[in-house]
Design an enzyme around this catalytic site. Structure first.
Site, PDB file in Angstrom:
ATOM      1  N   THR A  91      -5.699  45.610  61.967  1.00  0.00           N
ATOM      2  CA  THR A  91      -5.944  46.953  61.447  1.00  0.00           C
ATOM      3  C   THR A  91      -5.033  47.183  60.255  1.00  0.00           C
ATOM      4  O   THR A  91      -3.848  46.838  60.296  1.00  0.00           O
ATOM      5  CB  THR A  91      -5.667  48.022  62.524  1.00  0.00           C
TER       6      THR A  91
ATOM      7  N   ASP B  86      -1.702  43.788  47.142  1.00  0.00           N
ATOM      8  CA  ASP B  86      -1.114  43.892  48.477  1.00  0.00           C
ATOM      9  C   ASP B  86      -0.728  42.515  49.013  1.00  0.00           C
ATOM     10  O   ASP B  86      -1.111  42.129  50.120  1.00  0.00           O
ATOM     11  CB  ASP B  86      -2.099  44.582  49.427  1.00  0.00           C
TER      12      ASP B  86
END
Length: 802
Positions: free
Chosen positions: A516, A635
């Site tokens: 997640t 990221d």
């Protein structure tokens, strides 16, 4: 035996309980080794122990209650370990203790009130833990406390009353907690105080009026609280002050003129308050000022020429105020200005001074959202260090200078002006004469309505034809077409696979979730042919729903990426009900998970870690330099580097980035993971390839150290940290590196520190980083690995091999 010194070796294993038999021991120094396991209970038998050093190891478990039996202890150092649990109440029996450091561990729970019994305590360090609850009421009951470091915990409640009368304090650091109370009521007179940091808490009230009594104060940080009132002029009595940070409070009123008397001031941050009035006159008296940030206030008036006298400024931020008038010529005399000049979101007007072109070291320059007029002067072409130049939302006109910087930038930096032109996609081409340009614009103005009407007619006709065609289809064909419109998955081994994927994940049942993140949830799905895939189901946002065509075009480009160290993206689905991406499934999981697993981290030996770094560097270099348009990841973290069963690395999550096209704007929101985000993204929303380079540097250090580097990232290492031996920060779980691995590790650390330079301009490109790893220079291994310090690895230009 009275003393046992075994510090700074490579001792492994645990502390034998038999050490409790050395009952005559006065000093036991085991710091900076590779010792694991808990602190043995038998240590409490050493009743004569006065000095115990166990810092910089890998000690785990809890602190035994028996340590309270060592009542003769004067110095206890347990910092930089992995000690967990709470601090025993028996610490209250250590009546002779003077120095107690347990910072940088995993301690939790509250601080025992028995700490108030430690009347001889001079230094207490508990920083960087997870301690909570109120501070002990009588923490300074003995009146000898000089150094108190409690930052980065979860302490709450008010400042203890005993600290108000603790006149012996020299340094106190309570930042990044949840402490509350009226700061003006809890602050005493500290004639010896040199450093004070109460930042990032919940203090309210006004700036303490008796601060002027702290005449030795050099650093004062009260930022990120709820402090109100004005800045007291009495602060001018702090003649030794080098840093004043009052930002992110609720201060009002004017900046006092007296603030200009800080002759030694190096950093002044008053940003994000409600200050009004003008910039004080005689600000040029701050001759040592390097960082000035007064952004995000209600300041007005003109920018004073006196500001040009602050010749040592490295960064100047006056953005988001109401300054008016022109920008003074003398700003161009700030030859040291290197990191930033941000004057955006004001009411500045007039022509841009030609002298600004003399700022040859400047890297970030934001003039946007003002009313500057005239042309961008050709003298700006000499500003060779610029990485960002934003002049959007002004009244500028004329050609954009042709420089190396401006060859591949986004047109968004120049949009919404009066008539800028140049060889940039999204901007009009410059014409030889103004008359020709005006004539061309006039023709376009006449033709545009006609063209729009014709295009609208064509589109309407196409829609009618398609509608009629669909109505003539057979019923079963209509159902198939409806399904294809509803569920569209491209490039997945040449077949429509939506139903297969949804069936395999049982309509995205939570039991299939394997990850997640901020973008959405990742599911593991096994298709009918037995193939395993990872399906990332994205969170739907209004922006994505409004930009469907852009999403699809980006995804189609991403599915064409084929590089051996990038997770293969098979395709995607885009529909109001679902929006998901389909990747190859990588079995072993993330690098972060492996580094947290004791057994797997041992299997991830140095040879594998070195190869992993090279693979990741090659993958990011491919995204930056071999994709057209270039792709910036945004990221890069240890969570987004996946490993297969042979520990081969794959960069993942690139599918959720945005593609930087020459004709599109850069990202407008800060993205990434805390702890990996480049520092410049805190003051600009413009992401460039060097942001990925910074994140890569963090990952490399994490791979070498076996944990997130945390304190090595703030750009201001203490003298002690700089002199730390590189071999002492290595992950101790793999076997000791052999000679050739030591050379590679030294190079990795130099490369990582080079990637972590605060200035984006000073960082290498990912292509240069990759080339450094596969073709190291001969000069990179001149110093023995065992003698290499962090300082010797810093500020090394790996591109030149020095």
């Amino acid at each position: 035996m009275n003393t046992l010194f075994l510090f700074e070796n490579q001792i492994t294993g645990s502390i034998p309980p038999e050490i409790g038999n050395l009952t005559m021991l006065n000093e036991l120094s085991l710091y900076t080794n590779q010792i694991t396991g808990p602190i043995p209970f038998e240590l409490g038998y050493l009743l004569n122990l006065q000095n115990f050093g166990l810092s910089n190891n890998q000690i785990s478990g809890t602190i035994p209650d028996s340590i309270g039996n060592n009542t003769k202890l004067v110095v206890l150092n347990l910092y930089q370990n992995q000690i967990s649990g709470s601090i025993p109440k028996t610490f209250g029996k250590l009546q002779s203790i003077q120095e107690l450091y347990i910072n940088h561990n995993k301690l939790s729970g509250s601080l025992p009130q028995e700490f108030g019994d430690l009347i001889n305590l001079v230094a207490l360090g508990l920083a960087n833990n997870s301690l909570s609850g109120p501070l002990p009421t009588n923490i300074c009951s003995g009146g000898r406390l000089q150094y108190l470091y409690l930052f980065s915990n979860m302490f709450n409640g008010p400042i203890p009353r005993s600290l108000k009368t603790c006149t012996s304090l020299v340094e106190i650091s309570l930042q990044r907690n949840q402490l509350t109370g009226d700061i003006s009521q809890h602050f005493g007179v500290y004639p010896q105080l040199k450093r004070m940091s109460f930042a990032s808490n919940r203090f309210y009230g006004q700036v303490p009026p008796n601060l002027d009594a702290c005449t030795k104060l050099t650093i004062l940080r009260l930022a990120q609280n709820m402090i109100t009132g004005s800045i007291p002029p009495i602060l001018s009595k702090l003649l030794n002050l080098e840093e004043l940070s009052l930002n992110s409070n609720r201060l009002s009123g004017e900046i006092p003129q007296e603030i200009c008397s800080f002759a030694n001031l190096y950093r002044l941050n008053l940003s994000s308050n409600q200050l009004s009035g003008s910039i004080p006159t005689h600000i040029e008296k701050l001759r040592n000022l390097a960082y000035l940030d007064i952004s995000g206030n209600r300041l007005s008036g003109s920018v004073p020429e006196d500001l040009g006298g602050c010749m040592k400024l490295l960064s100047l931020k006056i953005n988001n105020n109401s300054f008016n008038g022109s920008l003074p010529d003398v700003i161009g005399n700030l030859a040291s200005l290197q990191i930033m000049l941000d004057v955006s979101n004001n009411n500045l007007s007039g022509a841009l001074p030609q002298q600004l072109g003399k700022l040859g070291m400047l890297e970030f320059w934001n003039l946007s959202h003002n009313q500057f007029s005239s042309i961008i002067l050709s003298s700006f072409a000499s500003m060779v260090s610029l990485s960002t130049l934003d002049v959007s939302y002004n009244d500028l006109e004329g050609p954009i200078p042709t420089t190396r910087l401006l060859q591949n930038v986004s047109a968004s930096w120049f949009l919404h002006n009066n008539g800028l032109c140049g060889n940039l996609s999204g901007l009009p081409t410059c014409y030889s004469t103004p008359v020709a340009g005006h004539h061309k614009r006039k023709i376009i103005g006449l033709l545009l309505p006609i063209v729009l009407v014709v295009l609208f007619g064509i589109v309407a006709a196409v829609v009618v034809i398609i509608t009629l065609s669909c109505n003539k289809r057979k019923p079963q064909e209509s159902v198939t077409a409806e399904g294809r419109d509803l569920f569209s998955v491209w490039n997945f081994d040449g077949r429509l696979a939506f139903d297969d994927i949804v069936r395999a994940a049982e309509d995205f049942d939570d039991k299939y979730i394997i990850g997640t993140g901020g973008y959405g949830k990742v599911y593991k799905a096994q298709l009918q042919d037995g193939q395993l895939v990872a399906v990332k189901k994205l969170h739907q946002t209004e922006e994505e729903l409004d930009d469907e065509r852009r999403f699809r075009s980006e995804m189609e480009i991403l599915t064409q990426i084929r590089q051996r160290s990038i997770v293969k993206m098979y395709g995607f689905c885009s529909h109001p009900a679902y929006k998901f991406l389909i990747y190859d499934y990588i079995q072993q999981g993330s690098l972060h998970g492996i580094l947290e697993n004791e057994e797997l981290s041992k299997q991830l030996d140095w040879q594998k870690r070195i190869a992993l770094t090279t693979d990741v560097a090659q993958a990011i270099s491919y995204l930056h330099h071999e994709c057209s348009p270039p792709i910036i990841h945004r990221d890069i973290t240890s969570n987004n580097i996946l490993l297969d069963t042979s520990f081969k690395a794959f960069v993942s999550d690139f599918g959720t980035t945005r593609i930087l096209k020459p004709d599109s704007s850069n990202w407008s929101a800060l993205a990434g993971t805390y702890g990996y985000i480049a520092p410049e993204l805190s003051y600009t929303s413009v992401a460039i390839e060097k942001c990925d380079v910074y994140s890569f540097g963090v990952v490399v250090l994490e791979l070498v150290m076996g944990k997130h580097p945390r304190d090595l990232l703030d750009g201001s290492l203490s003298n002690g940290e700089q002199s730390m031996m590189v071999k002492d920060i290595l992950d101790q779980r793999p076997t000791t590196p052999i000679s050739t691995e030591e050379n590679s590790l030294a190079l990795l650390i130099k490369l990582a520190l080079s990637c972590l330079e605060s200035s984006p301009q000073s960082r290498p490109t990912m292509r240069e980083a990759y080339q450094t790893l596969i073709q190291p220079s001969s000069g990179s291994t001149t110093m023995p690995f065992s003698a290499l310090t962090l300082q010797q690895g810093m500020h090394v230009d790996i591109r030149s091999g020095s």
